[in-house]
Design a protein around this motif. Structure first.
Motif, PDB file in Angstrom:
ATOM      1  N   GLU A   1      31.068  29.170  36.876  1.00 36.33           N
ATOM      2  CA  GLU A   1      29.825  28.395  36.896  1.00 36.33           C
ATOM      3  C   GLU A   1      28.863  29.470  37.534  1.00 36.33           C
ATOM      4  O   GLU A   1      27.871  29.729  36.882  1.00 36.33           O
ATOM      5  CB  GLU A   1      29.994  27.100  37.955  1.00 36.33           C
ATOM      6  CG  GLU A   1      30.666  26.002  37.365  1.00 36.33           C
ATOM      7  CD  GLU A   1      30.410  24.688  38.426  1.00 36.33           C
ATOM      8  OE1 GLU A   1      29.477  24.695  38.747  1.00 36.33           O
ATOM      9  OE2 GLU A   1      31.710  23.925  38.590  1.00 36.33           O
ATOM     10  N   VAL A   2      29.344  30.146  38.653  1.00 31.93           N
ATOM     11  CA  VAL A   2      28.578  31.358  39.048  1.00 31.93           C
ATOM     12  C   VAL A   2      28.570  32.528  38.170  1.00 31.93           C
ATOM     13  O   VAL A   2      27.376  33.203  37.960  1.00 31.93           O
ATOM     14  CB  VAL A   2      28.983  31.671  40.550  1.00 31.93           C
ATOM     15  CG1 VAL A   2      28.114  32.826  41.041  1.00 31.93           C
ATOM     16  CG2 VAL A   2      28.927  30.390  41.351  1.00 31.93           C
ATOM     17  N   GLY A   3      29.693  32.689  37.600  1.00 34.00           N
ATOM     18  CA  GLY A   3      29.740  33.983  36.652  1.00 34.00           C
ATOM     19  C   GLY A   3      30.404  35.179  37.047  1.00 34.00           C
ATOM     20  O   GLY A   3      30.491  36.332  36.677  1.00 34.00           O
ATOM     21  N   PHE A   4      31.147  35.138  38.219  1.00 33.54           N
ATOM     22  CA  PHE A   4      31.792  36.257  38.743  1.00 33.54           C
ATOM     23  C   PHE A   4      33.142  36.401  37.858  1.00 33.54           C
ATOM     24  O   PHE A   4      33.915  35.697  37.401  1.00 33.54           O
ATOM     25  CB  PHE A   4      32.439  36.176  40.232  1.00 33.54           C
ATOM     26  CG  PHE A   4      31.327  36.399  41.281  1.00 33.54           C
ATOM     27  CD1 PHE A   4      30.956  37.581  41.815  1.00 33.54           C
ATOM     28  CD2 PHE A   4      30.720  35.198  41.711  1.00 33.54           C
ATOM     29  CE1 PHE A   4      30.074  37.974  42.578  1.00 33.54           C
ATOM     30  CE2 PHE A   4      29.665  35.596  42.996  1.00 33.54           C
ATOM     31  CZ  PHE A   4      29.407  36.916  43.161  1.00 33.54           C
TER      32      PHE A   4
ATOM     33  N   LEU B   1      33.524  29.895  41.024  1.00 36.59           N
ATOM     34  CA  LEU B   1      32.997  31.266  41.055  1.00 36.59           C
ATOM     35  C   LEU B   1      33.101  31.899  39.770  1.00 36.59           C
ATOM     36  O   LEU B   1      32.157  32.689  39.488  1.00 36.59           O
ATOM     37  CB  LEU B   1      34.042  32.047  42.148  1.00 36.59           C
ATOM     38  CG  LEU B   1      33.965  31.609  43.605  1.00 36.59           C
ATOM     39  CD1 LEU B   1      34.869  32.287  44.480  1.00 36.59           C
ATOM     40  CD2 LEU B   1      32.169  31.853  44.231  1.00 36.59           C
ATOM     41  N   VAL B   2      34.179  31.718  38.895  1.00 35.01           N
ATOM     42  CA  VAL B   2      34.309  32.222  37.836  1.00 35.01           C
ATOM     43  C   VAL B   2      33.446  31.751  36.650  1.00 35.01           C
ATOM     44  O   VAL B   2      32.587  32.186  35.960  1.00 35.01           O
ATOM     45  CB  VAL B   2      35.775  32.337  37.367  1.00 35.01           C
ATOM     46  CG1 VAL B   2      35.884  32.952  35.958  1.00 35.01           C
ATOM     47  CG2 VAL B   2      36.422  33.118  38.206  1.00 35.01           C
TER      48      VAL B   2
ATOM     49  N   ILE C   1      36.551  39.063  42.512  1.00 31.31           N
ATOM     50  CA  ILE C   1      36.784  38.108  43.354  1.00 31.31           C
ATOM     51  C   ILE C   1      37.546  38.670  44.314  1.00 31.31           C
ATOM     52  O   ILE C   1      38.838  39.262  43.897  1.00 31.31           O
ATOM     53  CB  ILE C   1      37.174  36.804  43.094  1.00 31.31           C
ATOM     54  CG1 ILE C   1      35.978  36.468  41.989  1.00 31.31           C
ATOM     55  CG2 ILE C   1      37.298  35.839  44.062  1.00 31.31           C
ATOM     56  CD1 ILE C   1      36.442  35.204  41.255  1.00 31.31           C
ATOM     57  N   VAL C   2      37.590  38.610  45.778  1.00 32.08           N
ATOM     58  CA  VAL C   2      38.764  38.932  46.673  1.00 32.08           C
ATOM     59  C   VAL C   2      38.962  37.745  47.388  1.00 32.08           C
ATOM     60  O   VAL C   2      37.992  37.002  48.116  1.00 32.08           O
ATOM     61  CB  VAL C   2      38.059  40.149  47.586  1.00 32.08           C
ATOM     62  CG1 VAL C   2      39.346  40.245  48.606  1.00 32.08           C
ATOM     63  CG2 VAL C   2      37.834  41.320  46.911  1.00 32.08           C
TER      64      VAL C   2
END
Length: 333
Positions: free
Chosen positions: A152-155, A149-150, A160-161
């Motif tokens: 690769e997707v970029g969040f 999520l951090v 993030i919850v």
């Protein structure tokens, strides 16, 4: 539960070995992250001969939302990272699983969240079945999903919850603890912006049983602690580390009553804890709540549904408690 503990799964659930496709199913593979494993986690991994593997994950989007799978976050978008329950031995992250009602409910009621990512972490098993995936396998997998999520997707981690129900709540706590304790290590992502703990299984050690305890709900809560089922789940998950780890390890039993447990929650993000007032593990959830409040103060929000059973958000018929809880979560987010 007692029958399946003796015969094996009666229903074949999706698992980590394959992506289970179907209409509207958005599944993908998540790569392992061995370079982000260090310290205690690396030690436990070697002690149990657990290795990082590729695992599936599934995206679920809000109805009417046209976001593409895995696309870069929208401005101000938050994402829910869901870790499902099932005592570490059953159920699935697949959108067809009963635990997916948690994701759909939060999507329906929370404006700031447009999509949920659920990870198909490895489930534990032991004799008489194949011995597979004891602790810390699920934690290693959860770390890979968070990194996806951090990095690769970029969040941003603050967007993030992490939400976990039952054993998934235990896993959410363990993942957050690792991110907090090893913050700054190499390219390890920072801790999340918040965590939601839904009926979190908080003590895998000695049951919290005493006169007047929540064990009295054994006849009303579906989570009946039949010795065979509970012991099988604990034996499978604890693996070579054994019961000693269950009573002393803060990654496994943050609500343990054992005096040898050393634990604190300093550095943890804001937390929303949900308990059913009629669930059998109510007492251990209260101990977890009080320990977190001691270190985090008003960063901890506690919500209790007086007549709620264990993990009641997975049951769409459990009204009005379910909708009232989802609205409270939405306001907190």
């Amino acid at each position: 539960m007692g029958l399946s503990a003796k015969t094996g799964p009666i229903i074949n659930h999706p698992n980590y070995k394959a992506i289970t496709l179907g209409p509207g199913i958005n599944g993908l593979w998540v790569d392992p992250v061995p370079k982000l494993i260090t310290g205690k986690l690396e030690m436990w991994m070697k002690a149990t001969s657990v290795t990082p593997v590729r695992i599936p994950g599934y995206w679920t989007h809000k109805k009417g939302c046209d976001i593409k799978v895995g696309v870069t976050p929208l401005l101000g978008e938050k994402v829910l990272y869901h870790l499902h329950g099932g005592a570490y031995i059953r159920l699935s992250a697949h959108p067809s699983d009963m635990t997916a009602t948690v994701s759909r409910g939060i999507l329906q009621h929370t404006e700031a969240i447009y999509r949920v990512f659920a990870l198909e972490y490895r489930l534990s098993s032991s004799k008489p079945f194949e011995v597979d995936a004891p602790f810390p396998a699920a934690l290693i997998d959860a770390l890979a999903g968070y990194n996806y999520l951090v990095n690769e997707v970029g969040f941003a981690p603050t967007d993030i919850v992490i939400a976990g129900d039952s054993a998934g709540g235990n896993l959410a706590l363990a993942l957050t603890r690792y991110l907090v304790e090893y913050k700054g290590f190499d390219k390890l992502p920072a801790p999340p912006g918040g965590i939601i703990l839904l009926s979190p299984w908080s003590d895998l050690g000695v049951p919290h049983m005493s006169p007047g305890s929540s064990y009295n709900f054994v006849d009303s809560d579906y989570l009946h602690p039949t010795v065979g089922t509970v012991n099988y789940a604990k034996d499978s998950f604890l693996g070579p580390l054994g019961l000693g780890a269950a009573v002393r390890n803060p990654y496994i039993s943050p609500a343990s009553l054992n005096p040898s447990l050393v634990i604190n929650f300093k550095g943890f993000p804001r937390t929303f804890i949900v308990a059913g007032g009629a669930e059998i593990i109510y007492d251990q959830i209260i101990i977890l709540r009080d320990r977190m409040i001691q270190d985090l103060g008003d960063q901890v929000t506690y919500y209790e549904a007086k007549d709620g059973i264990h993990d009641y958000l997975i049951f769409e018929w459990h009204e009005p408690e379910r909708t009232e809880t989802l609205k409270a979560i939405a306001e907190w987010v």
